[in-house]
Design an enzyme around this catalytic site. Structure first.
Site, mmCIF file in Angstrom:
data_model
loop_
_atom_site.group_PDB
_atom_site.id
_atom_site.type_symbol
_atom_site.label_atom_id
_atom_site.label_comp_id
_atom_site.label_asym_id
_atom_site.label_seq_id
_atom_site.Cartn_x
_atom_site.Cartn_y
_atom_site.Cartn_z
ATOM 1 N N ARG A 138 -3.792 6.344 0.737
ATOM 2 C CA ARG A 138 -4.446 7.567 1.200
ATOM 3 C C ARG A 138 -3.577 8.428 2.100
ATOM 4 O O ARG A 138 -3.920 9.586 2.370
ATOM 5 C CB ARG A 138 -5.745 7.200 1.921
ATOM 6 C CG ARG A 138 -6.833 6.678 0.995
ATOM 7 C CD ARG A 138 -8.048 6.205 1.753
ATOM 8 N NE ARG A 138 -7.777 4.991 2.513
ATOM 9 C CZ ARG A 138 -8.654 4.373 3.286
ATOM 10 N NH1 ARG A 138 -9.882 4.867 3.415
ATOM 11 N NH2 ARG A 138 -8.331 3.271 3.936
ATOM 12 N N ARG B 65 -7.268 10.090 -6.503
ATOM 13 C CA ARG B 65 -8.472 9.365 -6.092
ATOM 14 C C ARG B 65 -9.733 10.234 -6.222
ATOM 15 O O ARG B 65 -10.829 9.726 -6.489
ATOM 16 C CB ARG B 65 -8.288 8.898 -4.640
ATOM 17 C CG ARG B 65 -9.485 8.320 -3.947
ATOM 18 C CD ARG B 65 -9.875 6.948 -4.499
ATOM 19 N NE ARG B 65 -10.965 6.380 -3.732
ATOM 20 C CZ ARG B 65 -12.225 6.752 -3.814
ATOM 21 N NH1 ARG B 65 -12.577 7.700 -4.682
ATOM 22 N NH2 ARG B 65 -13.162 6.184 -3.084
ATOM 23 N N TYR C 262 -14.369 -13.633 1.064
ATOM 24 C CA TYR C 262 -15.154 -12.477 0.627
ATOM 25 C C TYR C 262 -16.424 -12.933 -0.093
ATOM 26 O O TYR C 262 -17.524 -12.410 0.145
ATOM 27 C CB TYR C 262 -14.330 -11.604 -0.328
ATOM 28 C CG TYR C 262 -13.494 -10.548 0.350
ATOM 29 C CD1 TYR C 262 -14.087 -9.444 0.958
ATOM 30 C CD2 TYR C 262 -12.108 -10.639 0.368
ATOM 31 C CE1 TYR C 262 -13.319 -8.467 1.574
ATOM 32 C CE2 TYR C 262 -11.330 -9.666 0.975
ATOM 33 C CZ TYR C 262 -11.938 -8.579 1.577
ATOM 34 O OH TYR C 262 -11.179 -7.622 2.188
ATOM 35 N N ASP D 5 -6.719 -3.825 -6.838
ATOM 36 C CA ASP D 5 -7.343 -4.338 -5.623
ATOM 37 C C ASP D 5 -7.448 -5.847 -5.751
ATOM 38 O O ASP D 5 -7.341 -6.392 -6.859
ATOM 39 C CB ASP D 5 -8.730 -3.710 -5.424
ATOM 40 C CG ASP D 5 -9.295 -3.991 -4.043
ATOM 41 O OD1 ASP D 5 -10.022 -5.002 -3.897
ATOM 42 O OD2 ASP D 5 -9.006 -3.222 -3.115
ATOM 43 N N ARG E 14 0.829 -1.195 0.000
ATOM 44 C CA ARG E 14 0.000 0.000 0.000
ATOM 45 C C ARG E 14 0.877 1.263 0.000
ATOM 46 O O ARG E 14 0.556 2.266 0.636
ATOM 47 C CB ARG E 14 -0.959 0.001 1.187
ATOM 48 C CG ARG E 14 -2.301 0.686 0.874
ATOM 49 C CD ARG E 14 -3.260 0.645 2.066
ATOM 50 N NE ARG E 14 -3.695 -0.704 2.374
ATOM 51 C CZ ARG E 14 -3.848 -1.196 3.607
ATOM 52 N NH1 ARG E 14 -3.579 -0.455 4.650
ATOM 53 N NH2 ARG E 14 -4.252 -2.434 3.806
#
Length: 647
Positions: free
Chosen positions: A330, A339, A453, A376, A326
């Site tokens: 952010r 983004r 998931y 992702d 990562r």
């Protein structure tokens, strides 16, 4: 190409078959539809040297200890009879069989029993898999506390044994024979070479053991990677039925079609109806995915001798390479600006220009030694039939989760990368935008994490639904993970074809499993993925949460093992073995501390490594959103400076 009549459905198609017993009949069937047959017998049944298990079974049967006998093959019934009649009275053995419950998996053992005047108590309906066998027992034969003798064919079926044991049966396996190569293996070798070279349009498999021997021969010839690649991208693979399909999937070979009925004639008809269209689709996919492929043997490539690639290969380095999971996220103002141009993460993943911009900006600012494509774990789920949405403040949501075995029919095989072309374009774009000597990493989610998931419908703390399905229906679980494993294999191979130099498999949720469960329910699928990837391209296997899994991560076959912060790195390296490279393992929360503490913690890890070749510095998970970017830069600088002094 064959000179067949264009009016015939298989005209000009080269059809490989591995049929042994009925090779002449298979040849005639292929020719009837206009195909050019290349039929090479692939195996022979060889009785075991010692029939001790068969003799023990016969004695136990005669004294009344065995209440149920399951025959899986006609050959097995006959060879079992041949083995035991030398040691017990033949007629007494047959009379006793007629008094107990006998179950035949399909028509062939029924025929074999009738040859000696016996009729089975129950016959398993089509498609004659172990699932139908268990369903037959559930319907007609209580097996709890019963001694169930199981005639094996070539090798044990762990799913069937597990299903019987779960129902309370005491399984008595009876191995009778093993599968060997045919006496003359040259035709099989010739077919193997032709398949690996892309000179066969269709491969028809009528028994999973044929594929075992095909891979065995390919390994002996040194062309297994080429063979697997051709079967995945250029040759239509046709399986005769569910049992063979299941075994092919276990071997990492994804069948493209299967007939409605598991019979040889139906197989050839299905190939005639569907193979031409499937072949065109595969060839389109192969052409689409061909691009700036990463040749791991290209020592002249600018990235080949980079610190990161050297560490992946376990070679000495003048400096410890570092990159961060990562690292484009952010916590960086530049990323937040990028983004803001899209609605959500999924939309960002579908913008290769923005993905490349985000990663290249991060790499340049941080000074790391490797880039990873910006994407992702979950976009792979969409073309497989899942309705995926990223909900603001709540993360990813799957609106049509699978909860039962019957739900698996709507989970599609990932046969083409057409719907994931944006990821391949991200690979190509990022590779082109990066400095030439900067390695690029591709990635995918591991089957267990993807399945969790898909079953939970989103994030979870208890994994209640996922683990419940895993324990309740092992067959459905393996079917689902098999689909994910095959999809991930194709997905990662496509990324390699599109220009990445290394791939990482993220198993973010595997830490909820114990060692025994991981070995049984996950490890075979990870081994299938890693063994299917091009040899020489480094694979990083990364899972979090349970350090006891580290030896199994290594056993899966990757050359680099990712380690989180829950174990000392030196101890982790001992667990995985010093023949592996390791990646890790600073707690990402440390980056919220002051610079002195960051350097102290990084030094502790580097001191444990003691400059041993094969270490890639990384965090134990991704950079937290609250992390000051200056702290990340300080970590990168310190790792470079301190490791350079140690060497």
């Amino acid at each position: 190409m064959a000179n067949g009549s264009p009016s015939l459905p298989l005209a000009d198609l080269r059809i490989a078959s591995l049929e042994s017993r009925r090779s002449e009949e298979m040849t005639r069937l292929i020719e009837r539809f206009g195909g050019a047959p290349f039929v090479s017998p692939s195996m022979k049944e060889t009785p075991l040297e010692s029939p001790r298990a068969a003799i023990d079974f016969a004695h136990r049967l005669l004294v009344g200890e065995i209440g149920i006998v399951v025959f899986l093959t006609g050959v097995g019934f006959r060879q079992l009879l041949e083995a035991v009649e030398k040691h017990v009275d033949r007629q007494r053995y047959l009379d006793t069989l007629s008094d107990v419950v006998t179950v035949c998996r399909g028509p062939k053992p029924v025929v074999a029993m009738r040859e000696v005047g016996l009729t089975p108590t129950y016959r398993v309906p089509e498609p004659n898999t172990w699932r139908e066998l268990l369903q037959t027992l559930d319907q007609f034969v209580p097996v709890a506390n019963q001694e169930v003798a199981l005639q094996e064919y070539g090798k044990p079926n762990p799913s069937l044994v597990a299903g019987l044991e779960a129902r309370g049966a005491k399984v008595v396996p009876i191995p009778i024979y093993k599968w060997d190569l045919p006496q003359d293996a040259e035709p099989l070798k010739a077919n193997c070479r032709a398949l690996a070279a892309g000179e066969r349009d269709v491969l028809m498999v009528t028994s999973g053991h044929q594929a075992v021997n095909l891979l065995r021969v390919a390994g002996e010839l040194g062309i297994e990677d080429d063979l697997r690649k051709a079967l995945a991208s250029r040759t239509v693979v046709a399986s005769i039925g569910p049992t063979t399909t299941e075994m092919l999937n276990e071997l990492g070979i994804a069948p493209d079609l299967e007939p409605e009925h598991p019979k040889m004639g139906h197989l050839v008809v299905a190939v005639a109806e569907k193979a031409p269209q499937l072949l065109r689709r595969k060839n389109r996919s192969y052409v689409t995915l061909s691009g700036p492929a990463s040749d791991p043997s290209d020592e002249a490539a600018p990235w080949y001798d980079s610190p990161f690639m050297r560490a992946c290969r376990g070679e000495p380095n003048a400096v410890t390479p570092i990159w961060l999971m990562r690292q484009a996220g952010r916590y960086m103002a530049e990323y937040r600006q990028t983004r803001s141009q899209v609605k959500d993460v999924l939309e960002l993943c579908k913008r290769p220009d923005l993905c490349s911009e985000a990663m290249c900006t991060a790499v340049k600012r941080l000074g790391v030694d490797a880039a990873i494509i910006f994407s992702d774990l979950l976009p792979i789920l969409e073309p497989m039939g899942f309705e995926l949405e990223f909900v603001a403040g709540d993360g990813p949501k799957i609106h049509n989760p699978v909860r039962e075995g019957r739900d698996l029919d709507r989970v599609r095989e990932l046969e083409t990368m057409a719907e994931l072309e944006f990821v391949m374009e991200t690979c190509r774009r990022t590779r082109a935008d990066l400095p030439e000597d900067m390695p690029l990493i591709g990635f995918a989610g591991a089957p267990f994490t993807l399945a969790s998931y898909a079953i939970e419908g989103g994030g979870s703390r208890s994994y209640l639904h996922a683990k419940s399905l895993m324990y309740r229906d092992e067959g459905a679980w393996n079917e689902l993970l098999g689909k994910f494993a095959r999809g991930v294999s194709r997905y990662l191979d496509a990324q390699i074809q599109a220009g990445v130099q290394c791939v990482q498999i993220f198993d973010s949720w595997a830490g909820c499993l114990g060692v025994a469960d991981y070995r049984r329910y996950v490890l075979p699928h990870m081994q299938a993925i890693i063994s299917s990837l091009p040899r020489g391209v480094p694979v990083i296997n990364f899972a979090t949460g349970n350090p006891e899994l580290l030896p199994l991560l290594a056993e899966a076959g990757a050359g680099v093992i990712g380690v989180d912060w829950r174990i000392e790195l030196a101890d982790a390296w001992e667990l995985v073995g010093h023949d592996k490279s390791v990646q890790g393992n600073l707690d990402p929360t440390v980056l919220l501390a002051d610079r002195g503490e960051i350097e102290r913690q990084a030094k502790r890890i580097l001191d444990q490594v003691a400059a041993r070749p094969g270490h890639i510095f990384n965090l134990g998970h991704g950079v937290h959103q609250q992390t000051p970017v200056e702290n990340v830069i300080a970590l990168v600088d310190f790792v470079h400076e301190y490791s350079a002094k140690r060497t």
